[in-house]
Design a protein around this motif. Structure first.
Motif, short mmCIF file in Angstrom:
data_model
loop_
_atom_site.label_atom_id
_atom_site.label_comp_id
_atom_site.label_asym_id
_atom_site.label_seq_id
_atom_site.Cartn_x
_atom_site.Cartn_y
_atom_site.Cartn_z
N LEU A 176 -10.29 5.46 6.40
CA LEU A 176 -10.61 5.91 7.77
C LEU A 176 -11.86 5.97 8.39
CD1 LEU A 176 -8.76 6.84 10.18
CD2 LEU A 176 -8.62 9.32 9.24
N TYR A 204 -3.70 9.77 7.04
CA TYR A 204 -2.94 9.24 5.76
C TYR A 204 -4.28 8.82 4.92
CZ TYR A 204 1.41 7.98 8.33
OH TYR A 204 2.58 8.18 8.99
N PHE A 253 0.85 -1.35 0.04
CA PHE A 253 -0.06 -0.02 0.16
C PHE A 253 1.00 1.09 0.00
CE2 PHE A 253 -4.13 -1.66 0.62
CZ PHE A 253 -3.91 -3.01 1.25
N GLN A 269 -10.81 -2.21 5.87
CA GLN A 269 -10.14 -2.54 4.75
C GLN A 269 -10.80 -3.46 4.01
OE1 GLN A 269 -6.40 -4.83 5.39
NE2 GLN A 269 -5.82 -4.70 3.20
N TYR A 296 -9.45 1.81 10.95
CA TYR A 296 -9.86 1.69 9.54
C TYR A 296 -10.43 0.55 8.99
CZ TYR A 296 -5.69 4.83 8.80
OH TYR A 296 -4.50 5.85 8.90
N LEU A 353 -8.93 -2.57 11.01
CA LEU A 353 -7.56 -2.29 11.38
C LEU A 353 -7.22 -1.19 12.34
CD1 LEU A 353 -5.73 -2.98 7.87
CD2 LEU A 353 -5.27 -4.60 9.85
N PHE A 367 -4.47 6.33 1.85
CA PHE A 367 -4.01 4.96 1.35
C PHE A 367 -4.54 4.87 -0.06
CE2 PHE A 367 -1.60 2.94 5.03
CZ PHE A 367 -2.23 3.54 5.89
N GLY A 368 -3.62 4.16 -0.91
CA GLY A 368 -4.08 3.70 -2.18
C GLY A 368 -4.83 2.31 -2.06
N THR A 369 -5.21 1.89 -3.06
CA THR A 369 -6.12 0.71 -3.16
C THR A 369 -5.27 -0.76 -2.87
OG1 THR A 369 -6.28 0.63 -5.61
CG2 THR A 369 -8.07 1.84 -4.14
N GLY A 370 -3.98 -0.35 -2.87
CA GLY A 370 -3.18 -1.76 -2.96
C GLY A 370 -2.77 -2.21 -3.91
N GLY A 399 -9.92 -3.99 -3.19
CA GLY A 399 -10.25 -2.75 -4.04
C GLY A 399 -10.66 -1.52 -3.60
N LEU A 400 -10.74 -1.25 -2.46
CA LEU A 400 -10.92 -0.06 -1.63
C LEU A 400 -9.81 0.45 -1.01
CD1 LEU A 400 -14.51 -0.14 -0.89
CD2 LEU A 400 -13.52 0.64 -2.91
N GLY A 401 -8.84 -0.47 -0.63
CA GLY A 401 -7.63 -0.09 0.40
C GLY A 401 -8.21 -0.13 2.03
N LEU A 402 -7.65 1.00 2.36
CA LEU A 402 -8.08 1.40 3.74
C LEU A 402 -8.86 2.70 3.83
CD1 LEU A 402 -5.38 -0.65 4.15
CD2 LEU A 402 -5.06 0.57 6.40
#
Lengths: 113, 116
Positions: B45, A101, A90, B37, B35, B90, A103-106, B40-43
Protein backbone atom coordinates in the motif's frame (compact mmCIF):
# COMPACT_ATOMS: atom_id res chain seq x y z
CA UNK A 1 2.54 -6.88 13.70
CA UNK A 2 0.05 -8.06 11.14
CA UNK A 3 1.51 -10.21 8.35
CA UNK A 4 0.47 -12.74 5.72
CA UNK A 5 2.60 -15.62 4.48
CA UNK A 6 2.07 -17.54 1.27
CA UNK A 7 4.86 -20.06 1.31
CA UNK A 8 4.41 -21.35 -2.23
CA UNK A 9 5.37 -18.85 -4.91
CA UNK A 10 4.45 -21.25 -7.73
CA UNK A 11 2.24 -24.33 -7.84
CA UNK A 12 2.09 -26.44 -11.02
CA UNK A 13 -0.72 -28.98 -11.17
CA UNK A 14 -2.28 -31.13 -13.84
CA UNK A 15 -5.81 -30.47 -15.04
CA UNK A 16 -8.52 -32.21 -12.99
CA UNK A 17 -6.13 -32.74 -10.06
CA UNK A 18 -6.83 -31.23 -6.63
CA UNK A 19 -4.89 -28.21 -5.40
CA UNK A 20 -4.26 -26.43 -2.10
CA UNK A 21 -2.77 -22.94 -1.86
CA UNK A 22 -1.53 -22.17 1.60
CA UNK A 23 -1.99 -18.96 3.56
CA UNK A 24 -0.95 -18.24 7.14
CA UNK A 25 -1.35 -14.97 8.96
CA UNK A 26 -0.32 -13.37 12.20
CA UNK A 27 -2.34 -10.83 14.10
CA UNK A 28 -2.98 -9.96 17.70
CA UNK A 29 -6.61 -9.02 17.06
CA UNK A 30 -9.57 -10.43 15.19
CA UNK A 31 -9.33 -10.38 11.42
CA UNK A 32 -11.25 -10.74 8.21
CA UNK A 33 -9.68 -12.96 5.55
CA UNK A 34 -9.81 -12.82 1.77
CA UNK A 35 -8.59 -14.59 -1.32
CA UNK A 36 -8.19 -12.57 -4.50
CA UNK A 37 -7.39 -13.88 -7.98
CA UNK A 38 -5.48 -12.05 -10.71
CA UNK A 39 -5.77 -13.37 -14.26
CA UNK A 40 -3.04 -12.38 -16.73
CA UNK A 41 -3.04 -8.66 -17.55
CA UNK A 42 -5.96 -7.93 -15.25
CA UNK A 43 -6.56 -6.40 -11.85
CA UNK A 44 -7.48 -8.40 -8.77
CA UNK A 45 -10.93 -9.90 -8.25
CA UNK A 46 -12.37 -11.12 -4.97
CA UNK A 47 -12.64 -14.91 -4.94
CA UNK A 48 -14.03 -15.45 -1.43
CA UNK A 49 -13.95 -14.02 2.06
CA UNK A 50 -14.34 -15.07 5.67
CA UNK A 51 -16.04 -12.57 7.94
CA UNK A 52 -17.63 -14.67 10.67
CA UNK A 53 -19.80 -17.74 11.19
CA UNK A 54 -19.05 -20.96 9.33
CA UNK A 55 -15.33 -21.46 8.97
CA UNK A 56 -15.72 -22.97 5.50
CA UNK A 57 -16.44 -20.51 2.71
CA UNK A 58 -17.01 -21.25 -0.94
CA UNK A 59 -16.75 -19.38 -4.23
CA UNK A 60 -19.03 -19.75 -7.23
CA UNK A 61 -16.33 -21.45 -9.34
CA UNK A 62 -15.60 -24.38 -7.02
CA UNK A 63 -12.91 -22.98 -4.74
CA UNK A 64 -13.26 -23.17 -0.98
CA UNK A 65 -11.22 -21.97 1.96
CA UNK A 66 -11.31 -22.90 5.63
CA UNK A 67 -10.52 -20.54 8.46
CA UNK A 68 -8.51 -22.27 11.17
CA UNK A 69 -8.08 -19.93 14.12
CA UNK A 70 -5.80 -22.17 16.15
CA UNK A 71 -3.39 -22.56 13.23
CA UNK A 72 -3.98 -19.01 11.96
CA UNK A 73 -4.48 -20.35 8.46
CA UNK A 74 -6.86 -19.77 5.56
CA UNK A 75 -5.86 -22.30 2.90
CA UNK A 76 -7.55 -22.29 -0.50
CA UNK A 77 -8.58 -25.59 -2.09
CA UNK A 78 -10.20 -26.90 -5.22
CA UNK A 79 -10.93 -30.61 -5.74
CA UNK A 80 -10.47 -30.51 -9.53
CA UNK A 81 -8.75 -27.65 -11.35
CA UNK A 82 -9.28 -26.45 -14.89
CA UNK A 83 -6.92 -24.79 -17.34
CA UNK A 84 -8.85 -21.55 -16.84
CA UNK A 85 -7.84 -21.49 -13.16
CA UNK A 86 -4.31 -20.55 -14.19
CA UNK A 87 -3.74 -17.24 -12.41
CA UNK A 88 -2.03 -15.64 -9.44
CA UNK A 89 -3.81 -15.94 -6.11
CA UNK A 90 -3.38 -13.52 -3.23
CA UNK A 91 -4.38 -14.02 0.36
CA UNK A 92 -5.21 -10.85 2.33
CA UNK A 93 -5.99 -9.98 5.92
CA UNK A 94 -7.78 -7.01 7.39
CA UNK A 95 -7.91 -6.28 11.08
CA UNK A 96 -11.29 -5.33 12.50
CA UNK A 97 -11.86 -1.60 12.41
CA UNK A 98 -9.11 -0.73 9.92
CA UNK A 99 -9.16 0.28 6.27
CA UNK A 100 -6.02 -1.56 5.38
CA UNK A 101 -5.55 -4.94 3.83
CA UNK A 102 -2.25 -6.75 4.16
CA UNK A 103 -1.58 -8.93 1.14
CA UNK A 104 0.58 -12.01 0.87
CA UNK A 105 3.22 -12.27 -1.81
CA UNK A 106 1.00 -14.34 -4.08
CA UNK A 107 0.97 -17.90 -5.43
CA UNK A 108 1.14 -18.47 -9.15
CA UNK A 109 -1.06 -21.46 -10.03
CA UNK A 110 -0.26 -23.06 -13.37
CA UNK A 111 -2.64 -25.75 -14.57
CA UNK A 112 -1.07 -28.15 -17.06
CA UNK A 113 -2.94 -30.08 -19.74
CA UNK B 1 -21.29 -3.34 -13.73
CA UNK B 2 -19.04 -1.72 -11.13
CA UNK B 3 -15.86 -0.23 -12.46
CA UNK B 4 -12.51 1.12 -11.45
CA UNK B 5 -10.62 2.54 -14.39
CA UNK B 6 -7.02 3.66 -14.67
CA UNK B 7 -5.88 6.20 -17.21
CA UNK B 8 -3.19 4.10 -18.87
CA UNK B 9 -2.38 0.40 -19.11
CA UNK B 10 1.24 1.02 -20.06
CA UNK B 11 3.39 4.08 -19.47
CA UNK B 12 7.05 4.79 -20.23
CA UNK B 13 8.72 7.79 -18.61
CA UNK B 14 12.22 9.11 -18.15
CA UNK B 15 14.09 9.55 -14.89
CA UNK B 16 13.23 12.87 -13.29
CA UNK B 17 9.90 13.33 -15.03
CA UNK B 18 6.75 14.13 -13.06
CA UNK B 19 4.25 11.32 -13.53
CA UNK B 20 0.51 11.32 -12.91
CA UNK B 21 -1.48 8.11 -12.60
CA UNK B 22 -5.22 8.61 -12.57
CA UNK B 23 -7.91 6.37 -11.13
CA UNK B 24 -11.67 6.79 -11.40
CA UNK B 25 -14.41 4.73 -9.77
CA UNK B 26 -18.12 4.84 -10.53
CA UNK B 27 -19.41 3.16 -7.37
CA UNK B 28 -19.61 6.24 -5.12
CA UNK B 29 -17.07 4.63 -2.80
CA UNK B 30 -15.59 6.61 0.04
CA UNK B 31 -12.27 4.76 0.22
CA UNK B 32 -9.64 4.64 -2.49
CA UNK B 33 -6.21 3.02 -2.47
CA UNK B 34 -2.98 2.96 -4.46
CA UNK B 35 -0.80 -0.14 -4.40
CA UNK B 36 2.31 -1.16 -6.22
CA UNK B 37 2.78 -4.78 -7.21
CA UNK B 38 6.23 -6.29 -7.64
CA UNK B 39 7.16 -9.95 -8.24
CA UNK B 40 7.81 -11.77 -4.98
CA UNK B 41 6.61 -8.80 -2.90
CA UNK B 42 2.89 -8.95 -3.53
CA UNK B 43 0.87 -5.75 -3.17
CA UNK B 44 2.15 -2.95 -0.99
CA UNK B 45 0.00 0.00 0.00
CA UNK B 46 1.35 3.40 -1.03
CA UNK B 47 -1.47 5.73 0.06
CA UNK B 48 -5.15 5.57 0.76
CA UNK B 49 -7.93 8.11 1.03
CA UNK B 50 -11.13 7.77 3.05
CA UNK B 51 -12.75 11.01 1.91
CA UNK B 52 -12.27 13.93 -0.45
CA UNK B 53 -9.06 15.79 0.38
CA UNK B 54 -8.24 13.23 3.09
CA UNK B 55 -5.27 10.91 2.76
CA UNK B 56 -3.12 8.64 4.84
CA UNK B 57 0.29 7.15 4.16
CA UNK B 58 0.51 3.46 3.56
CA UNK B 59 3.55 1.27 3.97
CA UNK B 60 5.74 2.72 1.19
CA UNK B 61 4.81 6.42 0.63
CA UNK B 62 8.34 7.69 -0.03
CA UNK B 63 8.68 9.26 -3.45
CA UNK B 64 4.91 9.46 -3.99
CA UNK B 65 2.11 11.89 -3.29
CA UNK B 66 -1.63 11.73 -3.94
CA UNK B 67 -4.52 14.00 -4.68
CA UNK B 68 -8.24 13.52 -4.17
CA UNK B 69 -10.22 16.58 -5.19
CA UNK B 70 -13.36 14.67 -6.16
CA UNK B 71 -14.88 11.60 -4.60
CA UNK B 72 -14.59 9.47 -7.74
CA UNK B 73 -11.01 10.36 -8.64
CA UNK B 74 -7.74 9.50 -6.89
CA UNK B 75 -4.42 10.47 -8.43
CA UNK B 76 -0.97 9.13 -7.68
CA UNK B 77 1.91 11.49 -8.37
CA UNK B 78 5.56 10.67 -8.78
CA UNK B 79 7.24 14.04 -8.31
CA UNK B 80 10.54 12.94 -9.87
CA UNK B 81 10.39 9.44 -11.30
CA UNK B 82 13.25 7.07 -10.62
CA UNK B 83 14.10 3.68 -12.07
CA UNK B 84 13.22 1.92 -8.81
CA UNK B 85 9.64 3.10 -9.30
CA UNK B 86 9.28 0.85 -12.33
CA UNK B 87 6.37 -1.35 -11.29
CA UNK B 88 2.72 -2.27 -11.72
CA UNK B 89 0.42 0.22 -10.01
CA UNK B 90 -3.04 -0.85 -8.92
CA UNK B 91 -5.86 1.36 -7.78
CA UNK B 92 -8.74 0.06 -5.65
CA UNK B 93 -11.86 1.39 -4.00
CA UNK B 94 -14.24 0.24 -1.28
CA UNK B 95 -17.32 1.51 0.49
CA UNK B 96 -17.29 2.80 4.03
CA UNK B 97 -20.17 0.84 5.48
CA UNK B 98 -20.62 -0.16 9.08
CA UNK B 99 -17.41 -2.17 9.26
CA UNK B 100 -14.93 -0.85 6.80
CA UNK B 101 -12.44 -3.65 7.12
CA UNK B 102 -14.61 -6.31 5.54
CA UNK B 103 -15.75 -4.27 2.61
CA UNK B 104 -14.52 -5.73 -0.64
CA UNK B 105 -11.88 -3.73 -2.45
CA UNK B 106 -12.53 -3.41 -6.19
CA UNK B 107 -9.44 -3.15 -8.34
CA UNK B 108 -8.64 -1.43 -11.59
CA UNK B 109 -6.69 -3.24 -14.36
CA UNK B 110 -3.39 -1.69 -13.35
CA UNK B 111 -0.83 0.61 -14.98
CA UNK B 112 2.54 -0.87 -15.85
CA UNK B 113 5.01 1.98 -15.46
CA UNK B 114 8.54 1.77 -16.83
CA UNK B 115 11.01 4.48 -15.85
CA UNK B 116 14.07 4.65 -18.09
Amino acid sequence: AQSVTQLDSQVPVFEEAPVELRCNYSSSVSVYLFWYVQYPNQGLQLLLKYLSGSTLVESINGFEAEFNKSQTSFHLRKPSVHISDTAEYFCAVSEWGTYKYIFGTGTRLKVLA
Amino acid sequence: DVKVTQSSRYLVKRTGEKVFLECVQDMDHENMFWYRQDPGLGLRLIYFSYDVKMKEKGDIPEGYSVSREKKERFSLILESASTNQTSMYLCASSSFGERVSYNEQFFGPGTRLTVL
